[in-house]
Design a protein around this motif. Structure first.
Motif, PDB file in Angstrom:
ATOM      1  N   LEU A  40       9.361  11.263 -24.836  1.00  0.00           N
ATOM      2  CA  LEU A  40       9.265  12.591 -24.231  1.00  0.00           C
ATOM      3  C   LEU A  40      10.026  12.649 -22.922  1.00  0.00           C
ATOM      4  CD1 LEU A  40       5.579  13.543 -24.979  1.00  0.00           C
ATOM      5  CD2 LEU A  40       7.607  14.770 -25.732  1.00  0.00           C
ATOM      6  N   ALA A  41       9.947  11.572 -22.155  1.00  0.00           N
ATOM      7  CA  ALA A  41      10.689  11.529 -20.897  1.00  0.00           C
ATOM      8  C   ALA A  41      12.185  11.624 -21.182  1.00  0.00           C
ATOM      9  CB  ALA A  41      10.374  10.244 -20.148  1.00  0.00           C
ATOM     10  N   ARG A  90       8.759  21.848 -18.080  1.00  0.00           N
ATOM     11  CA  ARG A  90       7.293  22.012 -18.070  1.00  0.00           C
ATOM     12  C   ARG A  90       6.754  22.026 -19.487  1.00  0.00           C
ATOM     13  NH1 ARG A  90       7.765  25.493 -13.751  1.00  0.00           N
ATOM     14  NH2 ARG A  90       7.688  27.343 -15.058  1.00  0.00           N
ATOM     15  N   ALA A  96       5.905   7.319 -16.896  1.00  0.00           N
ATOM     16  CA  ALA A  96       7.192   7.262 -17.561  1.00  0.00           C
ATOM     17  C   ALA A  96       8.013   8.507 -17.289  1.00  0.00           C
ATOM     18  CB  ALA A  96       6.990   7.087 -19.060  1.00  0.00           C
ATOM     19  N   GLU A  97       7.320   9.606 -16.995  1.00  0.00           N
ATOM     20  CA  GLU A  97       8.055  10.846 -16.734  1.00  0.00           C
ATOM     21  C   GLU A  97       8.892  10.751 -15.472  1.00  0.00           C
ATOM     22  OE1 GLU A  97       6.679  12.939 -19.994  1.00  0.00           O
ATOM     23  OE2 GLU A  97       8.118  13.639 -18.563  1.00  0.00           O
ATOM     24  N   ALA A 131       5.560   8.505 -24.805  1.00  0.00           N
ATOM     25  CA  ALA A 131       5.805   8.943 -23.433  1.00  0.00           C
ATOM     26  C   ALA A 131       7.265   8.727 -23.071  1.00  0.00           C
ATOM     27  CB  ALA A 131       4.903   8.166 -22.482  1.00  0.00           C
ATOM     28  N   LEU A 160      -0.391  15.530 -26.247  1.00  0.00           N
ATOM     29  CA  LEU A 160      -0.385  14.286 -27.017  1.00  0.00           C
ATOM     30  C   LEU A 160      -1.286  13.253 -26.368  1.00  0.00           C
ATOM     31  CD1 LEU A 160       3.320  13.945 -28.087  1.00  0.00           C
ATOM     32  CD2 LEU A 160       1.353  14.456 -29.515  1.00  0.00           C
ATOM     33  N   ALA A 202       0.052   6.419 -18.014  1.00  0.00           N
ATOM     34  CA  ALA A 202       1.229   5.782 -18.605  1.00  0.00           C
ATOM     35  C   ALA A 202       2.308   6.811 -18.853  1.00  0.00           C
ATOM     36  CB  ALA A 202       0.846   5.092 -19.901  1.00  0.00           C
ATOM     37  N   ALA A 203       1.903   7.924 -19.493  1.00  0.00           N
ATOM     38  CA  ALA A 203       2.885   8.950 -19.832  1.00  0.00           C
ATOM     39  C   ALA A 203       3.495   9.540 -18.583  1.00  0.00           C
ATOM     40  CB  ALA A 203       2.215  10.042 -20.657  1.00  0.00           C
ATOM     41  N   LEU A 213      -4.229  11.184 -28.064  1.00  0.00           N
ATOM     42  CA  LEU A 213      -4.216   9.731 -28.147  1.00  0.00           C
ATOM     43  C   LEU A 213      -5.194   9.101 -27.171  1.00  0.00           C
ATOM     44  CD1 LEU A 213      -0.392   9.503 -28.471  1.00  0.00           C
ATOM     45  CD2 LEU A 213      -2.005   8.828 -30.223  1.00  0.00           C
ATOM     46  N   SER A 214      -5.684   9.902 -26.269  1.00  0.00           N
ATOM     47  CA  SER A 214      -6.744   9.553 -25.329  1.00  0.00           C
ATOM     48  C   SER A 214      -6.460   8.349 -24.437  1.00  0.00           C
ATOM     49  CB  SER A 214      -8.080   9.329 -26.058  1.00  0.00           C
ATOM     50  OG  SER A 214      -8.088   8.103 -26.740  1.00  0.00           O
ATOM     51  N   GLY A 215      -6.550   8.644 -23.158  1.00  0.00           N
ATOM     52  CA  GLY A 215      -6.676   7.547 -22.219  1.00  0.00           C
ATOM     53  C   GLY A 215      -5.412   6.961 -21.619  1.00  0.00           C
ATOM     54  N   VAL A 216      -4.239   7.432 -21.992  1.00  0.00           N
ATOM     55  CA  VAL A 216      -3.047   6.826 -21.399  1.00  0.00           C
ATOM     56  C   VAL A 216      -2.298   7.849 -20.560  1.00  0.00           C
ATOM     57  CG1 VAL A 216      -2.581   4.834 -22.799  1.00  0.00           C
ATOM     58  CG2 VAL A 216      -2.030   7.099 -23.665  1.00  0.00           C
ATOM     59  N   GLY A 243      -9.082   3.407 -21.219  1.00  0.00           N
ATOM     60  CA  GLY A 243      -9.331   4.406 -22.257  1.00  0.00           C
ATOM     61  C   GLY A 243     -10.188   3.848 -23.375  1.00  0.00           C
ATOM     62  N   VAL A 299       7.906  20.459 -22.039  1.00  0.00           N
ATOM     63  CA  VAL A 299       7.821  19.073 -22.510  1.00  0.00           C
ATOM     64  C   VAL A 299       6.623  18.383 -21.881  1.00  0.00           C
ATOM     65  CG1 VAL A 299       8.997  16.861 -22.603  1.00  0.00           C
ATOM     66  CG2 VAL A 299      10.301  18.968 -22.856  1.00  0.00           C
ATOM     67  N   ASP A 300       6.397  18.648 -20.594  1.00  0.00           N
ATOM     68  CA  ASP A 300       5.251  18.042 -19.923  1.00  0.00           C
ATOM     69  C   ASP A 300       3.952  18.449 -20.603  1.00  0.00           C
ATOM     70  OD1 ASP A 300       6.925  16.870 -18.196  1.00  0.00           O
ATOM     71  OD2 ASP A 300       6.601  18.269 -16.538  1.00  0.00           O
ATOM     72  N   VAL A 312       3.575  19.339 -23.725  1.00  0.00           N
ATOM     73  CA  VAL A 312       3.474  18.617 -24.994  1.00  0.00           C
ATOM     74  C   VAL A 312       2.980  17.207 -24.728  1.00  0.00           C
ATOM     75  CG1 VAL A 312       4.780  17.675 -26.925  1.00  0.00           C
ATOM     76  CG2 VAL A 312       5.254  19.985 -26.104  1.00  0.00           C
ATOM     77  N   ALA A 313       3.525  16.598 -23.686  1.00  0.00           N
ATOM     78  CA  ALA A 313       3.095  15.242 -23.329  1.00  0.00           C
ATOM     79  C   ALA A 313       1.613  15.241 -23.020  1.00  0.00           C
ATOM     80  CB  ALA A 313       3.901  14.741 -22.133  1.00  0.00           C
TER      81      ALA A 313
END
Lengths: 335, 357
Positions: A67-68, B332, B355-356, A64, B341, B351-352, B345-348, A45, B334-335, B337-338
């Motif tokens: 949120l999870a 969904r 983690a889900e 993240a 975000l 990662a998010a 915050l760009s580019g991750v 990124g 929450v997803d 919103v993720a």
């Protein structure tokens, strides 16, 4: 009480800071090792911001993870055990709420953590004091944060805790259960670490002038439970909790009216209203003593009252002696 | 030699299912289904005898058909749908059991008695241990309602077992029975669009699936298997525990926490509009919850439930359709919103999403 305002926090800081950071940082099930996943995330990124430290990535991961966590909570996809212990909620929320109190406010020093076994059941027996059972909560944080295996302490709480709305719900979720032989034995046999404060209300609600004088240890039921479950007993001495709410009086009539075992009167409490509920920032020490093994006793030992009284006295003496020793070593109540 | 099985409470959903199931057993010759009202469902080749077990006619039925196994399922909480006359339900539970046991005592052919009871006999207060075993003495006995009936029924059954030691008596204490066809008060409670709860309490609940109930009844009504014993008292429940808040979220139904004194009042208001029965006993369950140990069920009775508590609840939730806040839609949201975000915050992204999982 005059020196209550002078709170030199700084002494403990440099030593405690660094290890704590590492443990708090990872939010959900993410690995603890910080720097490793950072580089590839950053190259994918924003290349410019990722230069000095992995700050933005760290935050992303936190969000993240948060949120999870939120997703699991609101869809109900989490697990609780038979006692209602919600491990995830305890780790993520309840512990982090108590941690500032533990680290910054009471600056708890933990000694002898190696006396708690790495695995398997053990019964931690501690003194009880402080008008409100903050010592139990701090003990829970101490065991979890300082033990190398990050063990969870399952506290046995008084029936009053489970009668109060909201409190009972939180207590169950934090892994506490009713102080009765059945529950204690079930937990010990499941290999859990169980914490008990056998003085009960006699200990926590004793007047300030009797501080650090151990009360009667109930009827020694904890000894027979440990004997039945064949788990070691770890004596534990907590110094500092006695002075958080110096109870100079007890409004007995009011207590009876409210249905509580005592109604504390401290230099601040009913007079300053809610402000009086702020505990004094004393410096705490939690010392775990040498474990007392119950392996060598025969199976019928749990039924032997003489042996039980002897063992109870042994545990009580050990805690009392450690308390005196720690008190002699203590430079001041507040630092 | 074939067995003759008599089943009481056959007009109810569970009784009907058990009657149909037990016919398929190879050693069962005949099944006599008994209830005071006609069944709405088919009973297969079973003989339906319409009789009220509160009357002594039940003794004649036992003698006439030379019944050797009695499965007593007519111990029920009574659902709000059935008219809900509490005194009639209580009479069927208690007087009916007394009549049935009296008839069994006189019958020379009866060899086996299975009684459906409930874990509500343990009551449940803040001073009780977290997990009940079969031998736990309740701190305070239930004062009224189905739980009291069950306690009394068990008392009579114990007396019967003393007087007729030659009859194998099995008492099954079921946790809350749920499943696609559940018609209990708890099932109705879970069907209210907005569920009232008791403020400051999050009870631990345990469920047992209807299929498992039928299975364990069959096991108890038959000959004991190798190394097992099917007489005595057993707790029957699925593994694990669900909190009420978890149940509500998994159903996707919002909750309204009410302070304790207001709960009975709201309960009677709900009853008045015919939504559900909100008995003091149910309020007790929804305040303190109830969890039982099932070691005896596994080791002595030799029964392994197919469904855990969570699976039972999932099966029940599927059959009820989604509530106002279905968990999928909330998830969904929450997803999304993720996702938003992440864009900021760009580019991750990976990662998010990683983690889900």
């Amino acid at each position: 009480m005059a020196d209550a305002k002078v709170i030199p926090f700084d002494e403990e800081r440099p030593r405690r800071r660094s290890p704590r950071r590492v443990r708090v940082a990872p939010p959900a099930g993410e690995p603890v090792v910080q720097p490793v996943p950072e580089p590839d995330r950053e190259t994918g990124g924003t290349a410019g911001a990722g230069g000095p430290v992995g700050r933005p990535g760290d935050w992303d991961r936190r969000i993240a993870g948060g949120l999870a966590f939120l997703r699991r909570r609101i869809t109900g996809e989490y697990e609780v055990d038979d006692f209602g212990y919600d491990k995830e909620l305890t780790d993520q929320v309840l512990m982090s709420m108590m941690r500032p109190l533990f680290d910054k406010y009471f600056r708890v020093e933990v000694k002898g953590i190696e006396n708690i076994p790495k695995e398997g059941g053990a019964l931690i027996v501690a003194n009880h004091s402080g008008t409100l059972p903050l010592d139990g909560l701090m003990l829970q944080v101490a065991v979890h944060d300082h033990h190398p295996a990050e063990r969870h302490l399952r506290l046995l709480a008084a029936d009053l805790v489970f009668m109060l709305p909201v409190v009972n719900e939180l207590a169950r979720k934090a892994g506490h259960t009713l102080a009765c032989a059945e529950d204690a034995q079930r937990l010990l046999e499941a290999g859990e670490l169980v914490g008990v404060m056998p003085e009960g209300f006699k200990g926590i609600g004793k007047p300030f002038r009797e501080r650090y004088k151990l009360q009667r240890f109930g009827r020694g039921g904890f000894v027979s439970t440990a004997l039945r479950a064949r788990t070691p007993i770890v004596p534990c001495s907590i110094v500092g909790a006695e002075e958080i709410y110096p109870m100079v009086g007890n409004a007995k009539t009011l207590a009876r009216l409210l249905g509580v075992p005592y109604f504390p009167v401290t230099p601040t409490f009913p007079w300053l209203g809610p402000l009086g509920m702020v505990p004094l920032p004393t410096k705490w020490t939690i010392q775990f003593g040498e474990p007392i093994s119950t392996e060598g006793f025969p199976a019928e030992a749990a039924e032997d009252p003489m042996l039980m009284f002897n063992l109870t006295d042994q545990v009580r003496e050990q805690i009392q002696h450690t308390l005196y020793r720690l008190l002699v070593q203590r430079r001041s109540v507040f630092f | 030699m074939g067995k003759v099985v008599l089943v009481t409470g056959a007009a109810r959903q569970l009784g009907g299912r058990f009657v149909r199931r037990i016919q398929r057993e190879p050693d069962v010759e005949r099944v006599i289904a008994v209830d005071s009202v006609g069944p709405a469902h088919r009973l297969g080749s079973a003989e339906f005898v319409r009789t009220d077990i509160r009357q002594s006619a039940i003794a004649r039925v036992l003698a006439e058909h030379a019944v050797d196994t009695v499965v007593h399922l007519a111990v029920t909480g009574g659902s709000a749908g059935s008219g809900g006359a509490r005194s009639a339900v209580k009479e069927t539970n208690v007087i009916g059991t007394m009549q049935l046991l009296g008839a069994c005592q006189k019958s020379p052919t009866v060899r086996r008695l299975v009684v459906k009871s409930s874990t509500s006999v343990y009551g449940g207060t803040s001073r009780d241990p977290a997990v009940f075993t079969e031998t736990t003495q309740p701190k305070s006995l239930p004062a009224a309602g189905f739980a009291k009936d069950a306690v009394e029924v068990e008392g009579y059954v114990r007396g019967f077992a003393r007087r007729r030691p030659d009859v194998a008596v099995c008492v099954l204490r079921f946790a809350n029975i749920l499943g696609p066809y559940a018609d209990s008060a708890l099932a109705e409670y879970f069907s209210i669009p907005v569920m009232p709860t008791v403020l400051g309490y999050d009870p631990r609940l345990q469920f047992v699936h209807e299929d498992d109930v039928v299975d364990v009844l069959r096991l108890a009504a038959g000959e004991p298997g190798r190394g097992t014993l099917n007489s005595g008292t057993f707790n029957i429940a699925g593994d694990g525990v669900l909190l009420l808040s978890q149940c509500a979220r998994r159903l996707g139904r919002p909750t309204v926490p009410l302070v304790m004194p207001a709960v009975p009042w709201v309960g009677s208001a709900l009853r008045a509009v015919g939504v559900t029965e909100f008995s003091p006993e149910q309020i007790r369950l929804l305040t303190h919850g109830r969890v039982v140990e099932t070691t005896q069920m596994r080791s002595t009775l030799g029964f392994e439930p197919m469904y855990t508590t969570a699976e039972t609840f999932a099966d029940f939730a599927r059959s009820r359709g989604s509530g106002l806040l279905p968990p999928e839609r909330v998830g969904r949201a929450v997803d999304r919103v993720a996702g938003m975000l992440n864009a900021d915050l760009s580019g991750v992204g990976p990662a998010a999403e990683g983690a889900e999982r």
